[in-house]
Design an enzyme around this catalytic site. Sequence first.
Site, PDB file in Angstrom:
ATOM      1  N   LYS A 261      16.086  21.205 -11.135  1.00 37.76           N
ATOM      2  CA  LYS A 261      15.426  19.930 -11.449  1.00 37.76           C
ATOM      3  C   LYS A 261      16.324  18.942 -12.185  1.00 37.76           C
ATOM      4  O   LYS A 261      17.134  19.298 -13.018  1.00 37.76           O
ATOM      5  CB  LYS A 261      14.182  20.174 -12.317  1.00 37.76           C
ATOM      6  CG  LYS A 261      13.026  20.816 -11.608  1.00 37.76           C
ATOM      7  CD  LYS A 261      12.514  20.005 -10.420  1.00 37.76           C
ATOM      8  CE  LYS A 261      11.747  18.777 -10.875  1.00 37.76           C
ATOM      9  NZ  LYS A 261      10.512  19.135 -11.573  1.00 37.76           N
TER      10      LYS A 261
ATOM     11  N   SER B 126      14.922  20.862 -16.251  1.00 32.05           N
ATOM     12  CA  SER B 126      13.702  21.633 -16.496  1.00 32.05           C
ATOM     13  C   SER B 126      14.093  22.915 -17.202  1.00 32.05           C
ATOM     14  O   SER B 126      15.143  23.486 -16.937  1.00 32.05           O
ATOM     15  CB  SER B 126      13.016  21.944 -15.170  1.00 32.05           C
ATOM     16  OG  SER B 126      12.205  23.095 -15.300  1.00 32.05           O
TER      17      SER B 126
ATOM     18  N   HIS C 130       0.837  -1.219   0.000  1.00 34.85           N
ATOM     19  CA  HIS C 130       0.000   0.000   0.000  1.00 34.85           C
ATOM     20  C   HIS C 130       0.868   1.263   0.000  1.00 34.85           C
ATOM     21  O   HIS C 130       0.440   2.307   0.466  1.00 34.85           O
ATOM     22  CB  HIS C 130      -0.949   0.040   1.203  1.00 34.85           C
ATOM     23  CG  HIS C 130      -1.712  -1.233   1.409  1.00 34.85           C
ATOM     24  ND1 HIS C 130      -2.984  -1.439   0.929  1.00 34.85           N
ATOM     25  CD2 HIS C 130      -1.353  -2.381   2.029  1.00 34.85           C
ATOM     26  CE1 HIS C 130      -3.388  -2.655   1.260  1.00 34.85           C
ATOM     27  NE2 HIS C 130      -2.413  -3.254   1.930  1.00 34.85           N
TER      28      HIS C 130
ATOM     29  N   GLU D 250       9.888   7.837 -16.794  1.00 36.74           N
ATOM     30  CA  GLU D 250       8.546   8.387 -17.038  1.00 36.74           C
ATOM     31  C   GLU D 250       8.028   8.016 -18.428  1.00 36.74           C
ATOM     32  O   GLU D 250       6.864   7.658 -18.599  1.00 36.74           O
ATOM     33  CB  GLU D 250       8.569   9.903 -16.878  1.00 36.74           C
ATOM     34  CG  GLU D 250       8.784  10.343 -15.452  1.00 36.74           C
ATOM     35  CD  GLU D 250       9.033  11.840 -15.377  1.00 36.74           C
ATOM     36  OE1 GLU D 250       8.053  12.600 -15.336  1.00 36.74           O
ATOM     37  OE2 GLU D 250      10.203  12.245 -15.393  1.00 36.74           O
TER      38      GLU D 250
END
Length: 466
Positions: free
Chosen positions: A292, A286, A159, A299
């Site tokens: 970043k 970024s 979980h 992804e």
Amino acid sequence: MKRKSPVSRSGRFAGGPAAEVAQFTESISFDWRLWRHDIQGSLAHAAMLHKIGVLTRTEKNAIARGLNQIGREISAGKFTWKPALEDVHMNIEAELTRRVPAGAKLHTARSRNDQVALDLRLWLRDEITALLGDIAGLQRALVSLGEQNAGVLIPGYTHLQRAQPVAFAHHLLAYVEMLERDCDRLWDCRARVNVCPLGSGAIAGSTLPLDREFVARQLGFLDIHRRVQLTQNSMDAVSDRDFAVEFCAAGALLAAHLSRLAEDVILWASAEFHFIRIADAYTTGSSLMPQKKNPDIAELTRGKTGRVFGNLMSLLTLLKGLPMTYNRDLQEDKERLFDTADTVRASTRLMAAMLSHTQVNRPACAAAASDPALLATDLADYLVRQGLAFRPAHHAVGAVVALAEKSDKPLNQLTLAELQSVDKHFGRDALDVFNLKTAMAQRNQTGAPGTKEVAKQLKRWRQQLS
Ligand code: ARG
């Protein structure tokens, strides 16, 4: 002006198709990729036509020379594909016939229907072999990362809540197992891909005395016992794309596995977890936020799963309700099949490269794994060893956890008196269960995340993958 009729329409038709029709029906813009296998199939077919006396030796040799020459030109990017010739089969055959008159005999006892089925099977057989290699590469990257960090422990999660401690390598090996099942499925699929449809003609074979076995042997359509594999029904052979569906299904499950791995990597690379650092070359920045460093490979691997699932659904839908036998609908199989192969192969390779350039942040892992709550279950096991049934033991440890929370102490900082206030079975040695090293030494059943067992599994995989 009368349009020149392409090869497929000669005789029966007064002229070529309307421009819009040609554009709508062409497949050369994507099926050119089958050229190598189309030539491979034609060489075997020509050899067979010679064997049965349709081609003289001179003709067969001239055809082979012409096909090989065309192959070299395509390979060098010097071949001009003509959309008016519809597809890869017509482009190659027309050019061959322009150069070698005997080329006009090559299509004897062959239809594009069995030809395209053959090309797809040959192409997919090679892709599966390559994909199996890519998957082994990813498995090796996972095993290496596990070996380099053999002693590293992390919390295991259910979980997405901290559950119990596991070796970091154990977590990685979970993916190695999944990928191995993907390989098994691909091998299984490969056996059904590896069947020769040539000789089925358009739908009903040929009146000429073809030697199907000879062609199949030439093209390596053999099972593991080296028995020739021939399709057994000409109607099924030209309309069957089950093998493509199976590949897309195996690819979809592989993509799902890659996506889960990607998600773990993304979590681990976040500041919140901070378990790993991916090398700069395998991340992106970024355009706005200078700090970043994004795990884009993971992804995109996760994101591309969508199209791979979609390809499977497209193929199933394409086949559903098709009357026997070949229907032009089937031309729509290629882009979906190519896309699945390209996507899962690239994702697999890139994930492997990324993991090979990933460092484990050991202090962060150690800090997370030292959370004593991860060993609450071990405390219940302690009570079981004192003679308590598991249910009341579980209840008692629950109360101990509540007590620790109330007194704002970590679980392993409670006093013996506090423990005994919950249950008299707690003894002096109860707090020993919070020794992580001992805890991991005890988890040594087959498949467990303990020190010895994980070392054994790493060794097994290292041997199996080398
Ligand atoms: N380009 C076609 C395809 O991909 C080849 C087979 C064409 N057959 C035909 N009867 N038009 O399916």
